[in-house]
Structures are given as C-alpha cells and as structure tokens.
Design an enzyme around this catalytic site. Structure first.
Site, PDB file in Angstrom:
ATOM      1  N   THR A  46       6.286  -7.833   2.000  1.00 17.88           N
ATOM      2  CA  THR A  46       7.311  -7.512   1.007  1.00 17.88           C
ATOM      3  C   THR A  46       8.685  -7.962   1.467  1.00 17.88           C
ATOM      4  O   THR A  46       9.484  -8.473   0.675  1.00 17.88           O
ATOM      5  CB  THR A  46       7.320  -5.999   0.742  1.00 17.88           C
ATOM      6  OG1 THR A  46       6.033  -5.599   0.268  1.00 17.88           O
ATOM      7  CG2 THR A  46       8.372  -5.634  -0.289  1.00 17.88           C
TER       8      THR A  46
ATOM      9  N   ARG B 206      -2.723   8.427   3.789  1.00 19.61           N
ATOM     10  CA  ARG B 206      -1.607   7.661   3.221  1.00 19.61           C
ATOM     11  C   ARG B 206      -1.134   8.219   1.885  1.00 19.61           C
ATOM     12  O   ARG B 206      -0.064   7.839   1.405  1.00 19.61           O
ATOM     13  CB  ARG B 206      -2.001   6.194   3.070  1.00 19.61           C
ATOM     14  CG  ARG B 206      -2.960   5.880   1.946  1.00 19.61           C
ATOM     15  CD  ARG B 206      -3.207   4.386   1.864  1.00 19.61           C
ATOM     16  NE  ARG B 206      -3.689   3.982   0.554  1.00 19.61           N
ATOM     17  CZ  ARG B 206      -3.666   2.741   0.090  1.00 19.61           C
ATOM     18  NH1 ARG B 206      -3.177   1.777   0.838  1.00 19.61           N
ATOM     19  NH2 ARG B 206      -4.115   2.449  -1.117  1.00 19.61           N
TER      20      ARG B 206
ATOM     21  N   GLY C  79       0.805  -1.208   0.000  1.00 16.16           N
ATOM     22  CA  GLY C  79       0.000   0.000   0.000  1.00 16.16           C
ATOM     23  C   GLY C  79       0.841   1.262   0.000  1.00 16.16           C
ATOM     24  O   GLY C  79       2.051   1.240   0.237  1.00 16.16           O
TER      25      GLY C  79
ATOM     26  N   GLU D 166      -8.927   0.605  12.113  1.00 17.40           N
ATOM     27  CA  GLU D 166      -9.705  -0.177  11.151  1.00 17.40           C
ATOM     28  C   GLU D 166      -9.802  -1.652  11.518  1.00 17.40           C
ATOM     29  O   GLU D 166     -10.754  -2.333  11.128  1.00 17.40           O
ATOM     30  CB  GLU D 166      -9.105  -0.037   9.749  1.00 17.40           C
ATOM     31  CG  GLU D 166      -7.675  -0.566   9.634  1.00 17.40           C
ATOM     32  CD  GLU D 166      -7.108  -0.411   8.242  1.00 17.40           C
ATOM     33  OE1 GLU D 166      -7.905  -0.466   7.277  1.00 17.40           O
ATOM     34  OE2 GLU D 166      -5.876  -0.227   8.112  1.00 17.40           O
TER      35      GLU D 166
ATOM     36  N   ILE E 137       2.737   2.013   7.135  1.00 20.68           N
ATOM     37  CA  ILE E 137       2.154   3.179   7.797  1.00 20.68           C
ATOM     38  C   ILE E 137       1.598   2.800   9.162  1.00 20.68           C
ATOM     39  O   ILE E 137       1.488   3.636  10.059  1.00 20.68           O
ATOM     40  CB  ILE E 137       1.062   3.799   6.893  1.00 20.68           C
ATOM     41  CG1 ILE E 137       0.794   5.251   7.302  1.00 20.68           C
ATOM     42  CG2 ILE E 137      -0.206   2.967   6.913  1.00 20.68           C
ATOM     43  CD1 ILE E 137      -0.038   6.023   6.301  1.00 20.68           C
ATOM     44  N   ASP E 138       1.280   1.503   9.351  1.00 24.41           N
ATOM     45  CA  ASP E 138       0.735   1.035  10.633  1.00 24.41           C
ATOM     46  C   ASP E 138       1.789   0.905  11.721  1.00 24.41           C
ATOM     47  O   ASP E 138       1.457   0.673  12.886  1.00 24.41           O
ATOM     48  CB  ASP E 138       0.050  -0.332  10.458  1.00 24.41           C
ATOM     49  CG  ASP E 138      -1.214  -0.250   9.633  1.00 24.41           C
ATOM     50  OD1 ASP E 138      -1.686   0.878   9.385  1.00 24.41           O
ATOM     51  OD2 ASP E 138      -1.737  -1.303   9.223  1.00 24.41           O
TER      52      ASP E 138
ATOM     53  N   ASP F 220       5.917  -6.034   5.915  1.00 22.84           N
ATOM     54  CA  ASP F 220       6.392  -7.352   6.339  1.00 22.84           C
ATOM     55  C   ASP F 220       6.229  -8.396   5.241  1.00 22.84           C
ATOM     56  O   ASP F 220       7.106  -9.239   5.046  1.00 22.84           O
ATOM     57  CB  ASP F 220       5.684  -7.786   7.626  1.00 22.84           C
ATOM     58  CG  ASP F 220       4.176  -7.817   7.492  1.00 22.84           C
ATOM     59  OD1 ASP F 220       3.646  -7.236   6.527  1.00 22.84           O
ATOM     60  OD2 ASP F 220       3.527  -8.422   8.357  1.00 22.84           O
TER      61      ASP F 220
END
Length: 536
Positions: free
Chosen positions: A232, A419, A141, A359, A259-260, A230
């Site tokens: 990737t 994002r 993402g 989310e 981003i998390d 992770d």
C-alpha cells in the site's frame, strides 16, 4: 524570544541554503523555502531523495514538502496556539531543527548517522480549515487498530485544525475512481474504535495511479491519508509522484499498517501488540490440551508471511512454548538435530510439548509435496500453503510409522480471529499518536511520507525508506538467542551458514560506514547528497 525554545520564529531562522539539483533549498534550521524559480516545477517523474548532511557524520533523510514544487504558497498561523486543549502546553510547536536518530547505539568515534524529521505541529500551516478536503483509505488485510486510526484522523483534523470535510474511500484504492465514498464526522466515528475490522472496507489490488489522481483532482481533495502495509505504501508513493508531476497542492500521507510488523525503520506497527496478546489465548489453549493427555502435542499457527515477529514475541511472552518455527530460520524434520528428534526428546522429558509456527515457515518443505506454490493474490503476494496442517500431519505420520510413542496432537489456527479483534489499550494510544502526527505533517505542508515511531519518537519517514525492503527477524541477533534459550529448541542452523550470514551482515555495515564517511568528507560546503545507506 529564547532561541532555545521550541517555538519556531521565522525571522530567527538561519538563511543558509544548500543545493539540490541546481536549486537553492533551505538548510535544516529554516522552514521550507517560500519561493522557487518556475523551472523547479519541471521535476522528474521520480523525485530525488532530500538528504541533508551535517557535522560529525550527521545525515537527515528529509521528507518532501509542497514548496519543493509549488512556489509562493501562502502560510497561516497554526490554530493550535488558540486551541483550549493546548493552552496548558508550554511548547506548542516542534522546533525546526528537531530530528530523531535511526540508530541510538553508537561508538564514541562513530558517525552520528541517519536521522528523520521529528513529527508534530509547526508554527505555520499551509492549509486553511475551510479549504481542506481530506480523504482516508484503508488497504490490504485487516489489522487491530484500523478503526482507531480512522477515528483519530477525523477527530484530529476536526478538533485540532477545524477541518469539517473528510471523506472515507470505500474498498481500497479502487474506491477513488469507483466513486465509493462516505462522509466522516467526529460523531459518525465516535465509537468505531470499539469494533474490529475497518468501517471503510478493504481489499487487495485495484491500484490505478492515473485514475486515482484524476479522481483526487476532480473532487478537490488536497489531503490523502493512506493506511496500509508495504504494498500500500508503494502505491501511496506512486500517487505522490503523480501528484507532484502534475503540480497539485495535495499532501499524500501514509500510515504503516501490518500485523506482521514487517515494515522497516519503524519500531513497530500498530496492531502488533494486540496480536501478540491475543495469540496467548491460543497458546494457552494448546498447552492445556497437550498437558491433559499422555504425550500430548499442541500446534499453533500464527501470522507471519515473511517475518516471524508475532510467533517470536508470543513465544517469549508465553513461556509454555517448546519450539518456535519462523520463516527466517529454516528447519528440517529428520535426522540428528531435526524436529522429529527434538519432539521425541521433549515428550520423554515432559510428557507434552507446544509448537508455535508462523504461516510462512517451512514453505520450501511444503512445496515438495504441494504443486500450487506459484499462485499469487491480487496484491502480488505468493499464496501460502497451510503449513500448520501440513506439519501436524507429518508429525502424526512419523510417530505412527516409528511406533515409539503414541501421541495425541491438537492443531489450533487463530489467525483470522486475531486480526479481526479491536486493538488493545497500548495499540489504541499508538494509533492516536500516529494519526495526530500524520495530520500535523499534512497541515504543515509535508507530503510523500509515512508517519512512524523511531526509537520511541514520532517521525516523518520518506516513502522510499519504508518500501525499500521488508523487516525480518535477525536470527543472529540477541532476541532470537533469547528465544532459543527460553525454549531450549535446536537452532536448526548449519554452523557454516551461520558464519557466512554474520560475515554478510558485517559487510553491509562496513559499506554503510564507508558511505557515511564519503558524505562527511566530501560535503564540507553543506551541499545535499543523495545517499542510500546499505545498512543502518
């Protein structure tokens, strides 16, 4: 030359060696071995971790090097010693003994614990500028800072080491074998850090290790920089193992992107600070909406599939949030101590409230009414239901049925807006450090590692440590306690379950201490041991 200087000198390095799988390897304090027997190249499909032990429970979880499987590689002086940009630097090179501890809080009688190799330029490099054909790929993402990392990789290779040939792989891993590439130069990437997204494009899925390494080999690529989360990094690890199996002189380097902030070991991932900062705008808007009406409720959904770091830090930064819900902390709606009761209490006290929800929070509650919980995306991630919409409707329905308080609820979902923005100043600096550290490591011949920040220092971390688990908010930790004291929300924790979780965490630390003790007591001859600490 002063032995305490960080200028490394090969002639002054100790020659003590340690054993790994029957072959001699240099002890920490020497450069990677210059030669090995030809039999050393007949390595297994998955390379064993390189772990060096020392006095007082010292453990170095080292990263692979090209000389581990390719003998007699030539070395060259690092061109940085003649680089005008480094002319004012007193110590060009990182000392070969430098390592960074994973754990900085220790007891006086405790073991020194796990360390990682410090990142930075070395005195000798294993690539000449003209022979380097580098490739950069972005996966997964979007995240603020992707273009900054791309820019700094290209400029770092060019300005520091004189590398002119850099390819950008379009649309994730499949771009390797689909022949989708663009040429990257300092001029072409000069302004991309001012834009969000990634100029290389990204997608999920498409990983075929054999096809990717075939393409790397056919094109003569010898440095691969892989930017992703992770999943990737697991793919990058598979590429490294295949490259190693074939005996190719190719450095495979990962740069962690999520981003998390759910990648373990590292202090944080790039883009996280930007995400927390941008989330403030949504929270502020929700607070204004809620405060402007009688019994107003603002609900904000933020990113956090399995980890609630963005929601937690955005809540702490805002001070306008009354309740923060994250995946790691189960909650319930009805009954004493439930969410409905807390909402009613806050509305009676303040006349309004703001709820921030990650989310991934409450998905087990959503699954009771939604049946599509088993589907996955191209990367194998479970597709989540929109918990923000779900909880907003549940709150509306509850108060409509109870008829105790007439509420006005506004729901804000800024996730894709957050994002897609460019990275802020803090993340831009961090992206530069990550990219330049990655380049220094690849030129020094290191491979199979991720460039990351550990306790404020740039390090090289072996892939297996990055991919072994995900990073989660520890709800028995002080940071979550700080949030609870800030919002005054209920913990939603069962006392018994809380106690059991603490016991489990203590048990993990005890296992780790026992493993370290075994290593230090059973390796007086300085042989390498393969250790997997259960907790650090």
């Amino acid at each position: 030359m002063d032995s305490s200087s960080e200028f490394s000198n090969h002639n002054q390095n100790p020659t003590t060696t340690i054993k790994q799988n029957g072959f001699l390897h240099p002890k920490l304090g020497s450069e990677p071995a210059r030669s090995r027997s030809r039999a050393a190249m007949a390595s297994p499909a998955n390379s064993d971790p390189k772990v060096v032990t020392g006095a007082a429970g010292y453990i170095l979880e080292d990263v692979p090097h090209l000389t581990d499987y390719i003998p007699n590689l030539p070395t060259y002086p690092n061109p940085l010693q003649d680089n005008p940009a480094y002319s004012v630097v007193k110590q060009y090179f990182v000392h070969v003994d430098d390592s960074v501890p994973q754990k900085v809080v220790v007891h006086k009688d405790g073991a020194r614990g796990v360390h990682f190799r410090r990142a930075g330029p070395r005195q000798k490099v294993y690539f000449e500028a003209d022979e380097v054909q580098a490739a950069i790929v972005t996966c997964g993402g979007l995240c603020p800072g992707l273009n900054t990392v791309i820019r700094e990789l290209v400029c770092g290779l060019n300005h520091m080491y004189g590398v002119k040939r850099v390819l950008g792989i379009n649309v994730r891993y499949r771009g390797f074998y689909a022949r989708n590439t663009i040429t990257l130069t300092p001029k072409s990437v000069n302004d991309i850090h001012k834009r969000g997204g990634t100029v290389l494009g990204t997608s999920r899925g498409g990983h075929d290790t054999k096809k990717i390494v075939d393409s790397i080999q056919d094109r003569g690529i010898n440095q691969v920089y892989i930017i992703g989360g992770d999943g990737t990094q697991k793919g990058a690890s598979a590429i490294f193992e295949e490259v190693r199996r074939r005996g190719l002189k190719v450095s495979v380097v990962g740069i962690p992107k999520t981003i998390d902030n759910d990648i373990p070991v590292i202090d944080k991932s790039f883009g996280f600070d930007t995400a927390v900062e941008e989330a403030q705008r949504a929270i502020n808007a929700a607070h204004v909406e809620a405060e402007s009406v009688e019994n107003g409720i603002g609900v904000v959904k933020l990113m956090g599939r399995n980890s609630g770091f963005i929601a937690m830090y955005a809540t702490l930064a805002s001070r306008d949030v009354d309740c923060c819900l994250i995946p790691e902390s189960p909650f319930y709606l009805e009954g004493p101590g439930g969410l409905y009761e807390y909402i009613e209490k806050r509305l009676k006290e303040n006349g309004h409230m703001v709820i921030v929800i990650a989310e991934g929070a409450g998905q087990e509650l959503v699954s009771e009414s939604v049946q599509s919980m088993g589907t996955q995306d191209a990367s194998g991630n479970k597709l989540l239901q929109d918990v923000g919409l779900w909880i907003s409707q549940k709150i509306r329905d509850h108060f409509a049925e109870q008829k105790t308080l007439p509420i006005t609820l506004k729901y804000i979902d800024p996730t894709y807006m957050i994002r897609a923005i460019p990275s802020n100043a803090s993340d831009n600096v961090y992206c530069t450090l990550l990219a330049q550290s990655a380049v220094h490591g690849a030129m020094a011949g290191y491979t199979g590692y991720t460039s990351g920040l550990v306790n404020g220092r740039q390090t090289y971390i072996p892939f297996y440590r990055i991919t072994e688990r995900q990073n989660h908010v520890v709800i028995t930790d002080r940071m979550w306690a700080r949030l609870l004291s800030s919002t005054n929300q209920p913990s939603f924790l069962d006392v018994k379950g809380d106690h059991e979780e603490k016991k489990e965490e203590e048990s993990l630390h005890q296992v780790a201490d026992e493993q370290i003790s075994k290593v230090t007591s059973g390796n007086h001859n300085n042989e390498i041991s393969h250790v997997y600490p259960a907790a650090c």
